[in-house]
Scaffold this active site. Structure first.
Site, PDB file in Angstrom:
ATOM      1  N   GLU A 149     -19.481 134.591   0.840  1.00  0.00           N
ATOM      2  CA  GLU A 149     -20.055 135.552   1.777  1.00  0.00           C
ATOM      3  C   GLU A 149     -19.218 135.589   3.045  1.00  0.00           C
ATOM      4  OE1 GLU A 149     -24.570 135.973   1.718  1.00  0.00           O
ATOM      5  OE2 GLU A 149     -24.230 133.825   1.791  1.00  0.00           O
ATOM      6  N   GLU A 150     -19.284 136.748   3.705  1.00  0.00           N
ATOM      7  CA  GLU A 150     -18.554 136.917   4.954  1.00  0.00           C
ATOM      8  C   GLU A 150     -19.039 135.952   6.030  1.00  0.00           C
ATOM      9  OE1 GLU A 150     -20.420 138.047   7.675  1.00  0.00           O
ATOM     10  OE2 GLU A 150     -22.160 138.219   6.367  1.00  0.00           O
TER      11      GLU A 150
ATOM     12  N   THR B  68     -33.929 135.587   5.366  1.00  0.00           N
ATOM     13  CA  THR B  68     -32.776 135.491   4.465  1.00  0.00           C
ATOM     14  C   THR B  68     -32.715 134.107   3.822  1.00  0.00           C
ATOM     15  OG1 THR B  68     -31.572 136.987   5.953  1.00  0.00           O
ATOM     16  CG2 THR B  68     -30.271 135.806   4.318  1.00  0.00           C
TER      17      THR B  68
ATOM     18  N   THR C 157     -27.083 140.268   0.760  1.00  0.00           N
ATOM     19  CA  THR C 157     -26.863 139.074   1.581  1.00  0.00           C
ATOM     20  C   THR C 157     -27.936 138.022   1.283  1.00  0.00           C
ATOM     21  OG1 THR C 157     -25.802 140.315   3.330  1.00  0.00           O
ATOM     22  CG2 THR C 157     -26.865 138.255   3.975  1.00  0.00           C
TER      23      THR C 157
ATOM     24  N   LYS D 212     -37.026 125.407   4.136  1.00  0.00           N
ATOM     25  CA  LYS D 212     -36.940 126.247   2.946  1.00  0.00           C
ATOM     26  C   LYS D 212     -37.107 125.386   1.704  1.00  0.00           C
ATOM     27  CE  LYS D 212     -31.991 126.363   2.054  1.00  0.00           C
ATOM     28  NZ  LYS D 212     -30.886 127.136   1.548  1.00  0.00           N
TER      29      LYS D 212
ATOM     30  N   ARG E 293     -21.895 125.991   5.559  1.00  0.00           N
ATOM     31  CA  ARG E 293     -20.856 126.960   5.909  1.00  0.00           C
ATOM     32  C   ARG E 293     -19.540 126.254   6.200  1.00  0.00           C
ATOM     33  NH1 ARG E 293     -23.287 131.749   9.626  1.00  0.00           N
ATOM     34  NH2 ARG E 293     -25.226 132.040   8.486  1.00  0.00           N
TER      35      ARG E 293
ATOM     36  N   ARG F   6     -37.606 130.432   9.611  1.00  0.00           N
ATOM     37  CA  ARG F   6     -36.936 129.932  10.818  1.00  0.00           C
ATOM     38  C   ARG F   6     -37.653 130.458  12.044  1.00  0.00           C
ATOM     39  NH1 ARG F   6     -30.532 130.584   9.151  1.00  0.00           N
ATOM     40  NH2 ARG F   6     -30.784 129.461   7.187  1.00  0.00           N
TER      41      ARG F   6
ATOM     42  N   HIS G 221     -27.244 127.497  10.971  1.00  0.00           N
ATOM     43  CA  HIS G 221     -26.294 127.709  12.068  1.00  0.00           C
ATOM     44  C   HIS G 221     -26.992 128.020  13.385  1.00  0.00           C
ATOM     45  CE1 HIS G 221     -27.435 131.516  10.379  1.00  0.00           C
ATOM     46  NE2 HIS G 221     -27.115 132.089  11.514  1.00  0.00           N
TER      47      HIS G 221
ATOM     48  N   ARG H  64     -26.030 143.832  12.584  1.00  0.00           N
ATOM     49  CA  ARG H  64     -24.686 143.439  12.159  1.00  0.00           C
ATOM     50  C   ARG H  64     -23.947 144.694  11.705  1.00  0.00           C
ATOM     51  NH1 ARG H  64     -25.265 138.076  12.530  1.00  0.00           N
ATOM     52  NH2 ARG H  64     -26.716 136.869  11.234  1.00  0.00           N
TER      53      ARG H  64
HETATM   54  C1  G16 Z   1     -27.931 132.430   5.560  1.00  0.00           C
HETATM   55  C2  G16 Z   1     -27.890 132.828   4.114  1.00  0.00           C
HETATM   56  C3  G16 Z   1     -26.604 133.543   3.811  1.00  0.00           C
HETATM   57  C4  G16 Z   1     -26.430 134.723   4.739  1.00  0.00           C
HETATM   58  C5  G16 Z   1     -26.508 134.254   6.173  1.00  0.00           C
HETATM   59  C6  G16 Z   1     -26.522 135.408   7.148  1.00  0.00           C
HETATM   60  O1  G16 Z   1     -26.961 131.473   5.801  1.00  0.00           O
HETATM   61  O2  G16 Z   1     -28.007 131.716   3.281  1.00  0.00           O
HETATM   62  O3  G16 Z   1     -26.643 133.950   2.487  1.00  0.00           O
HETATM   63  O4  G16 Z   1     -25.196 135.345   4.513  1.00  0.00           O
HETATM   64  O5  G16 Z   1     -27.701 133.551   6.384  1.00  0.00           O
HETATM   65  O6  G16 Z   1     -27.666 136.159   6.925  1.00  0.00           O
HETATM   66  P1  G16 Z   1     -28.114 137.288   7.927  1.00  0.00           P
HETATM   67  O7  G16 Z   1     -26.954 138.241   8.006  1.00  0.00           O
HETATM   68  O8  G16 Z   1     -29.331 137.888   7.304  1.00  0.00           O
HETATM   69  O9  G16 Z   1     -28.364 136.645   9.274  1.00  0.00           O
HETATM   70  P2  G16 Z   1     -27.341 130.106   6.497  1.00  0.00           P
HETATM   71  O10 G16 Z   1     -26.053 129.357   6.602  1.00  0.00           O
HETATM   72  O11 G16 Z   1     -27.927 130.500   7.814  1.00  0.00           O
HETATM   73  O12 G16 Z   1     -28.356 129.490   5.593  1.00  0.00           O
END
Ligand code: G16
Length: 550
Positions: A370-371, A18, A351, A133, A289, A22, A121, A503
């Site tokens: 985003e949620e 996404t 997403t 990235k 976030r 990672r 996170h 999820r």
């Molecule tokens: C990343 C993406 C977000 C996404 C989130 C959760 O956030 O940048 O757009 O909503 O992951 O993604 P998933 O549901 O696929 O785990 P971050 O803050 O981890 O870069």
């Protein structure tokens, strides 16, 4: 100093998810693992013009969230960049740059692109995760075409080009050299702070703190600390100590820097105490976030986006109104109602922040959210934790209302979208894939089916056609949309590093003010039961319930 060509072996697991690649730190520390990915990236970037030397004369931005392996990765990337034609690197001092700051620096200094070292996170430390990235010249995450090209390249890579120059001193501001490449070590906060000054009324915010407004910002021992300290305490005069866990630590001091009601329990306890500050907030590992709280009150990210949209013109940076708004598909439809009332275009994307990039670049939207605790705007091309905190502070300053008053009066006007996300973590990948495959196969039988008082008005697997470049992204999550506005959504996370995470997103709409203040999980029990009936999550996974419910 000399540039060396070193043979390497292919790794087959370097497909970005996404948000970048990672993996566990141990995976990244294998010989050549990081090098291969970066070499593949540099090859693809160089191939973006006919000369195959597109990086000649170009500037890249580099920095990360300070997690374990950040510093070693910085040194390695500099040696690779120097050997692959990059002219200049802007490096955050100490190897530190938050994700929003990388985006801001790329845009303000018109860099070719940037490399962000973060697993966001995800937990850090020697047993935690690392990530990398690429962000393009617009400041935003690389699109799927580019990430797929990098992945393809990793599968055929045979050699690395690497300088054997000594390490630079990344803690010293100013210019240094690796081969012919200039490295400018920059203040990680300066460009970002300048941008915030352009968007928000800092005098208004200073006035609030002068008059005794209190806040607690939990930076979770991650990269947001230095930014929040410099801006909130340093520039705006928030009381010293308002920002806690403010020093970026390699293992985040053992905290899980994922701001949600489960991982930010300490903040929630402070906000529920008798002497709670007026406002609370937290940021994640790379500070993109945000979680926003009032006294005894947690704001859902979906509601946050809706309220920001409703009140945006109170903020100087948005005083002329919004071009449109966008939310990811699983994010609640609360913002859709505001957009409709204001006559704004509203987009629903898959997403991943990268899907907002084209809409922002084309001037179709101003705010996105985003949620997953992410909100942001056209000021950069990433979500932005501290920006969201400043936005909410400004809303309180401009209206004189508390967080809770702002949200509950919003519900009175627009109705409330009750919302929760249930995560089932660490599922065997085959079990998760089979569950999703079976759901997809069952879609025709779900269409039109009644569950209690509700009927499924649409059962599909979300697909998105980008309105700007017409690219199509399929299989983005199974959706059950009900005739009363409720939604049940299933998808697999693209950011985990162990097994699969399912999820489950649950949402129902309530326009009756009498029923707008009920406990969220209780309100959504019936929908959770529908999800269980349809997907058999517990039987398939052997789990008795979600590992995280936010
Ligand atoms: C990343 C993406 C977000 C996404 C989130 C959760 O956030 O940048 O757009 O909503 O992951 O993604 P998933 O549901 O696929 O785990 P971050 O803050 O981890 O870069």
């Amino acid at each position: 100093m000399a540039i060396q060509t070193i043979p390497t072996q292919v790794f087959t697991d370097q497909r970005p998810g996404t948000s970048g690649l990672r993996k566990k730190v141990g995976v990244f520390m294998q010989p050549h693992y990081l090098e291969n990915f970066v070499q593949a990236l540099l090859n693809v970037l160089n191939a973006s013009d006919a000369s195959n030397q597109a990086l000649q004369g170009k500037t890249l931005v580099l920095g990360g969230d300070g997690r374990f392996y950040n510093r070693a990765a910085v040194q390695m990337i500099l040696k690779l960049a120097a050997a692959n034609g990059v002219a200049r690197v802007l490096l955050g001092c100490g190897g530190i740059l938050s994700t929003p700051a990388v985006s801001a620096v790329i845009r303000r200094r018109q860099a070719f692109g940037g490399i962000v070292l973060s697993a966001s996170h995800n937990p850090g430390g020697p047993d935690g995760d690392f990530g990398i990235k690429y962000n393009a010249g617009n400041g935003g995450p690389a699109n799927e075409t580019l990430t797929e090209a990098v992945f393809a390249r990793t599968k055929v890579l045979t050699e690395l080009h690497l300088s054997n120059a000594p390490d630079i001193d990344m803690d010293r501001l100013g210019l240094q050299q690796v081969e012919h490449m200039q490295v400018e070590v920059i203040d990680p906060v300066a460009d970002y702070a300048a941008l915030m000054r352009e968007l928000f009324d800092f005098d208004l915010l200073r006035g609030m703190f002068n008059r005794g407004f209190t806040l607690r910002v939990d930076a979770m021992n991650a990269v947001g600390g230095p930014y929040a300290k410099a801006i909130l305490e340093g520039e705006l005069g928030a009381p010293a100590g308002s920002v806690v866990n403010a020093e970026p630590l390699e293992d985040f001091g053992g905290l899980h820097p994922d701001p949600n009601p489960v991982n930010a329990q300490d903040l929630i306890a402070h906000m529920n105490a008798a002497d709670a500050p007026d406002f609370g907030a937290a940021m994640d590992g790379d500070a993109d976030r945000n979680m926003v709280l009032g006294r005894n009150f947690v704001v859902t990210p979906s509601d946050s986006l809706a309220l920001m949209t409703a009140h945006a013109t109170l903020i100087p940076g948005y005083k002329d109104g919004l071009l449109g708004v966008a939310r990811s598909m699983p994010t609640s439809a609360a913002v859709d109602r505001v957009a409709k009332a204001l006559g704004l275009p509203c987009f629903e994307t898959p997403t991943g922040w990268k899907f907002f990039g084209n809409l922002l670049d084309a001037g179709r939207v101003t705010l996105c959210g985003e949620e997953s605790y992410g909100t942001g705007s056209s000021h950069i091309r990433e979500k932005d934790g501290l920006w969201a905190i400043l936005f909410w502070l400004s809303l309180q300053g401009a209206t004189g209302k508390s967080v809770q008053d702002l949200v509950t009066s919003h519900w009175l006007l627009y109705g409330r979208n009750y919302y929760t996300r249930h995560d089932y973590e660490g599922i065997a990948v085959e079990v998760a894939n089979a569950l999703m495959a079976d759901l997809r196969a069952a879609l025709p039988t779900l269409q039109g089916r009644a569950f209690g008082q509700r009927t499924v008005s649409l059962a599909d697997d979300f697909a998105y056609t980008d309105p700007v470049d017409a690219s199509v992204s399929k299989n983005q999550g199974v959706r059950l949309l009900f005739d009363d506005g409720a939604r049940v959504i299933f998808r697999l996370s693209g950011t985990g590093t162990e097994g699969a995470t399912l999820r489950l997103y649950l949402e129902s709409y309530e326009d009756d003010p009498v029923h707008q203040n009920e406990p969220v999980q209780a309100k959504l029990t019936e929908l959770a039961a529908v999800a269980e009936q349809v997907a058999g999550i517990r039987i398939r996974t052997g789990m008795t319930g979600p590992s995280v419910a936010t």
